[in-house]
Design a protein around this motif. Structure first.
Motif, PDB file in Angstrom:
ATOM      1  N   ASP A   1       0.812  -1.223   0.000  1.00  0.00           N
ATOM      2  CA  ASP A   1       0.000   0.000   0.000  1.00  0.00           C
ATOM      3  C   ASP A   1       0.846   1.274   0.000  1.00  0.00           C
ATOM      4  OD1 ASP A   1       0.879   0.168   2.688  1.00  0.00           O
ATOM      5  OD2 ASP A   1      -0.910  -0.854   3.415  1.00  0.00           O
ATOM      6  N   THR A   2       2.126   1.145  -0.366  1.00  0.00           N
ATOM      7  CA  THR A   2       3.016   2.301  -0.350  1.00  0.00           C
ATOM      8  C   THR A   2       3.858   2.351  -1.618  1.00  0.00           C
ATOM      9  OG1 THR A   2       3.190   1.986   2.053  1.00  0.00           O
ATOM     10  CG2 THR A   2       4.676   3.586   1.053  1.00  0.00           C
TER      11      THR A   2
ATOM     12  N   ILE B   1       6.864   9.890  -1.419  1.00  0.00           N
ATOM     13  CA  ILE B   1       6.427   8.641  -0.801  1.00  0.00           C
ATOM     14  C   ILE B   1       4.920   8.729  -0.587  1.00  0.00           C
ATOM     15  CG2 ILE B   1       6.700   7.050   1.122  1.00  0.00           C
ATOM     16  CD1 ILE B   1       9.177   7.357  -0.645  1.00  0.00           C
TER      17      ILE B   1
ATOM     18  N   ARG C   1       1.257   6.886   0.512  1.00  0.00           N
ATOM     19  CA  ARG C   1       0.488   5.835   1.209  1.00  0.00           C
ATOM     20  C   ARG C   1      -0.893   5.832   0.585  1.00  0.00           C
ATOM     21  NH1 ARG C   1      -2.386   2.439   3.437  1.00  0.00           N
ATOM     22  NH2 ARG C   1      -2.046   1.590   5.542  1.00  0.00           N
TER      23      ARG C   1
ATOM     24  N   ARG D   1       4.251  10.639   5.089  1.00  0.00           N
ATOM     25  CA  ARG D   1       3.943  10.159   3.748  1.00  0.00           C
ATOM     26  C   ARG D   1       2.685  10.860   3.256  1.00  0.00           C
ATOM     27  NH1 ARG D   1       3.772   3.825   5.169  1.00  0.00           N
ATOM     28  NH2 ARG D   1       2.284   4.737   6.625  1.00  0.00           N
TER      29      ARG D   1
END
Length: 224
Positions: free
Chosen positions: A31-32, A43, A45, A97
């Motif tokens: 999920d990242t 980055i 999420r 994130r």
């Protein structure tokens, strides 16, 4: 009054992004993502979903263990393929994130992962994908063909578990595969950050025997 308005405006939180981050996607876990944008790597999420952690295992229909964290990351990699990823930022999380809804080749990545049974709806934060999860459960798709522990429960259990003594690496396998907010990074003995980098295998971090092995597993070399 004008002075008060200006003071209020200066105290408002300033988003850590400008526009919608867009670029090639590097999968960090299920999920990242890391997006290569003109301003550097962002980055991301994925909003509304929670995928199994990298070291997490689930049970298949026969009761055998499966590495569902690795499977979730592989599913996200397959969804992106070579497409450009475009994300709509919604928030920032406590790890700094960008929380965002993202698309690749016209497909909502969160909806696709939940629909395939490769991630769960993160209902504590959003109900956007609850219906998709219900359909995946009913169809026995992905992890729902067996048993999957909610990733949030897994994280809490491993966070509160006693910390085991770190395992010493084999003499010829001393490359440190670390996981951080910047992604999966490997550190070579003698490197700038090698000595102060710890390895927590319960969180999916690991030792490697060669740079080629680390890169094949999805880690990148440390800078500097």
């Amino acid at each position: 009054m004008l002075r008060l308005c200006l003071l209020f405006a200066l105290t408002l939180p300033i988003p850590a992004w400008a526009g919608d981050p867009t670029g090639p996607g590097r999968v960090i876990d299920g999920d990242t993502l890391g997006l290569a944008t003109p301003g550097g790597e962002a980055i991301i999420r994925l909003h509304g979903i929670d995928a199994p952690e990298q070291a997490q295992t689930c049970l298949d229909a026969t009761g055998a263990a499966r590495r569902c964290g690795d499977e979730a990351a592989a599913a996200l990699t397959a969804l992106i393929g070579g497409a450009v990823v475009t994300c709509q930022p919604l928030d920032m999380d406590r790890h700094d994130r960008i929380v965002a809804r993202c698309q690749a080749a016209g497909r909502d990545l969160g909806a696709e992962l939940v629909g395939q049974g490769m991630a769960l709806a993160y209902a504590r934060y959003s109900t956007d994908y609850v219906a998709a999860e219900a359909q995946a459960r009913a169809a026995g798709s992905g992890f729902w063909s067996g048993t999957v522990e909610p990733p949030e429960v897994y994280r809490i259990a491993h966070r509160s578990a006693p910390t085991a003594a770190p395992r010493a690496p084999a003499a010829d396998c001393a490359i440190k595969g670390n996981i951080s907010a910047n992604g999966r990074i490997y550190h070579l003995p003698g490197g700038r950050h090698y000595d102060r980098t710890g390895i927590d295998e319960a969180q999916g971090e690991r030792w490697f025997c060669s740079p080629a092995e680390a890169e094949a597993a999805g880690w990148r070399a440390a800078r500097g």
